[in-house]
Scaffold this motif. Structure first.
Motif, PDB file in Angstrom:
ATOM      1  N   PHE A  66       0.374  -4.128  12.287  1.00  0.00           N
ATOM      2  CA  PHE A  66      -0.764  -5.437  11.995  1.00  0.00           C
ATOM      3  C   PHE A  66      -2.229  -3.780  11.449  1.00  0.00           C
ATOM      4  O   PHE A  66      -3.044  -4.596  11.148  1.00  0.00           O
ATOM      5  N   THR A  67      -1.571  -2.081  11.422  1.00  0.00           N
ATOM      6  CA  THR A  67      -2.614  -1.484  11.321  1.00  0.00           C
ATOM      7  C   THR A  67      -2.670  -0.470   9.726  1.00  0.00           C
ATOM      8  O   THR A  67      -4.116  -0.421   9.031  1.00  0.00           O
ATOM      9  N   ARG A  68      -1.590  -0.561   9.777  1.00  0.00           N
ATOM     10  CA  ARG A  68      -0.724   0.247   8.342  1.00  0.00           C
ATOM     11  C   ARG A  68      -1.233  -0.057   6.851  1.00  0.00           C
ATOM     12  O   ARG A  68      -2.265   0.587   6.278  1.00  0.00           O
ATOM     13  N   ASP A  69      -1.726  -1.173   6.585  1.00  0.00           N
ATOM     14  CA  ASP A  69      -1.920  -1.860   5.597  1.00  0.00           C
ATOM     15  C   ASP A  69      -3.405  -2.023   5.571  1.00  0.00           C
ATOM     16  O   ASP A  69      -4.425  -2.124   4.311  1.00  0.00           O
ATOM     17  N   TYR A  70      -4.670  -2.008   6.499  1.00  0.00           N
ATOM     18  CA  TYR A  70      -5.607  -3.131   7.032  1.00  0.00           C
ATOM     19  C   TYR A  70      -6.393  -1.786   6.160  1.00  0.00           C
ATOM     20  O   TYR A  70      -7.529  -2.726   5.159  1.00  0.00           O
ATOM     21  N   PRO A  71      -6.427  -0.658   6.367  1.00  0.00           N
ATOM     22  CA  PRO A  71      -7.911   0.161   5.213  1.00  0.00           C
ATOM     23  C   PRO A  71      -7.434  -0.615   3.948  1.00  0.00           C
ATOM     24  O   PRO A  71      -8.813  -0.959   2.863  1.00  0.00           O
ATOM     25  N   ARG A  72      -6.036   0.130   3.137  1.00  0.00           N
ATOM     26  CA  ARG A  72      -6.568  -0.878   1.673  1.00  0.00           C
ATOM     27  C   ARG A  72      -6.727  -2.004   1.804  1.00  0.00           C
ATOM     28  O   ARG A  72      -7.096  -2.295   0.215  1.00  0.00           O
ATOM     29  N   GLU A  73      -6.572  -3.108   2.766  1.00  0.00           N
ATOM     30  CA  GLU A  73      -6.692  -4.443   1.834  1.00  0.00           C
ATOM     31  C   GLU A  73      -8.308  -4.298   2.239  1.00  0.00           C
ATOM     32  O   GLU A  73      -8.581  -5.458   1.326  1.00  0.00           O
TER      33      GLU A  73
END
Length: 450
Positions: free
Chosen positions: A91-98
């Motif tokens: 849930f958190t790994r890709d969120y900053p990039r997105e």
């Protein structure tokens, strides 16, 4: 490097993202700044990852509650903690990039680093000097410091959610949302759990009677809860920790000690504003945060603020969203829109869930009528295998409106939204009684809560 913008946003969390969402529709030049990875507390280290952990805890407990009742596994289920943490990271790994891609697609200039005011309309971040026609502060909050010896040994809620191997004995300092929710999760994952709360009543924003029932449910599940136990020191002892508390009786004060493998700071959060140099911009703040008016405007008319960094409203994601919307309306449309917190619900994701909206019984006066229902024997409670459930609805006798509602039990976090909507729309209790809900559900129980 010096640049000029129409809008500068400090913080990429819920409030900041809400206002940034107006970038394309306004055609104005935006900049956004964050000192950490883009995304903010809720999606990265708050509500969303916490709910992923709570969901596994709830599913495991549901199975175990129904053993011997026609369902459930032959042996009680146990949480695989490392697997759960890895699932949480999805849930958190890709969120900053997105999040960064989203801002880039909106044409917003992005900056990384701690920011501070040079003057009333200028922000310094790294080697950059940014001037804004308007500035929106949405810097969020951070764990509250206890200012006690051994504070460096405390684990934050963010660190707890990254723990690869769950310790056997955990102490949670403070009796708020964080401690209760994580205590219930850790218990279902096999840990021995203790909550130490400094004052007499935990979960102070919730109705006292309903909190008492949640405490009983928590203790019945195996969580030990001690009130009037302010933590005065944490010491390293072997591979674990020794937690010292002060306990005052009517005649004397004594020290009690507790052992743990991990000590989690669940004593609340404070606004993350201390190094913004607000005084350079003429912005007033107090202990609770930045002071704003009903338009979300600070004492500097160029600067607005929203979310956990303000002294206004509860520290909740929906509140941050609402504040971002109100700030946007007043910045872009200049129409004097005032914020209204009527019918703002909240929930503690324990087992069972405690949900609340409106006033508690502590604020009841002669114009109110209080309706309490013990729902422990109701079918919706029994079929979920739960022992503790109740509701308390507070009506305004002068107009039959909902002044407050508090629900403990299955699906409370969803059902409370019916009461919240009724308050927001100004519906009378008699109107709710005429509604038709799917049956049998917790929503259909509403007709019997009134």
């Amino acid at each position: 490097m010096e640049k000029e913008y129409d809008i500068i946003i400090l913080g990429t969390g819920t409030a900041g993202r809400t206002l940034a969402g107006r970038a394309k529709s306004t055609g104005l030049k935006f900049a956004i700044i964050d000192s950490r990875e883009y995304g903010g507390t809720c999606p990265l280290r708050g509500c969303d990852p916490k709910k992923a952990l709570a969901g596994a805890s709830e599913a495991t407990d549901w199975n175990n509650r129904l053993i011997g009742k026609g369902a459930g596994t032959e042996k009680p289920l146990e949480i695989n903690w490392p697997s759960l943490i890895e699932f949480k990271r999805t849930f958190t790994r890709d969120y900053p990039r997105e999040a960064e891609k989203m801002f880039a697609d909106m044409g917003i200039d992005m900056y990384h680093g701690r920011a501070n005011f040079e003057n009333e309309n200028t922000i310094l971040v790294g080697k950059n000097k940014l001037k804004g026609k308007y500035i929106f502060l949405a810097t969020g909050s951070k764990p509250r410091k206890l200012n006690i010896p051994g504070e460096e040994y405390l684990t934050t809620s963010e660190e707890f959610m990254e723990t690869e191997k769950l310790p056997e004995k955990i102490i949670f300092v403070g009796g708020g949302y964080v401690s209760f929710e994580f205590a219930h999760i850790a218990l279902r994952a096999g840990a021995e759990v203790l909550i130490l709360h400094r004052s007499k009543k935990p979960l102070g924003n919730f109705d006292s009677d309903m909190v008492d029932l949640l405490v009983k449910a928590s203790e019945s599940a195996g969580i030990r809860i001690f009130t009037d136990r302010p933590v005065i020191a944490v010491e390293r002892e072997g591979n674990g920790f020794l937690v010292r508390t002060e306990y005052k009786t009517e005649t004397e004060s004594e020290t009690q000690t507790f052992n743990a493998d991990m000590v989690v700071n669940g004593a609340g959060r404070t606004p993350d504003i201390e190094d913004l140099q607000l005084e350079n911009a003429g912005i007033k703040a107090e202990k609770k945060g930045i002071i704003v008016d009903k338009h979300m405007r600070t004492s500097n008319p160029r600067v607005y603020a929203g979310g956990d960094c303000t002294a206004e409203g509860m520290q909740l994601t929906p509140v941050a969203t609402l504040q971002g919307k109100i700030a946007a309306a007043n910045i872009f449309e200049e129409n004097g829109v005032e914020i209204d917190y009527t019918g703002t619900p909240s929930a503690v994701f324990t087992i069972p869930v405690l949900a609340s909206v409106g006033i508690t019984e502590a604020k009841v006066n002669d114009k109110h009528r209080v309706i309490f229902r013990d729902r422990s024997k109701w079918n919706t409670t029994r079929r979920a295998g739960l022992e503790f459930a109740a509701s308390k609805v507070i009506l305004d006798k002068t107009n039959d409106s909902i002044a407050g509602a508090h629900i403990l039990g299955p699906n409370a976090e969803e059902t409370i939204n019916i009461f919240a909507m009724a308050m927001q729309l100004g519906l009378r209790a008699s109107s709710i009684k005429k509604m038709v809900f799917t049956y049998p559900t917790t929503c259909s129980d509403i007709l019997y809560m009134l």
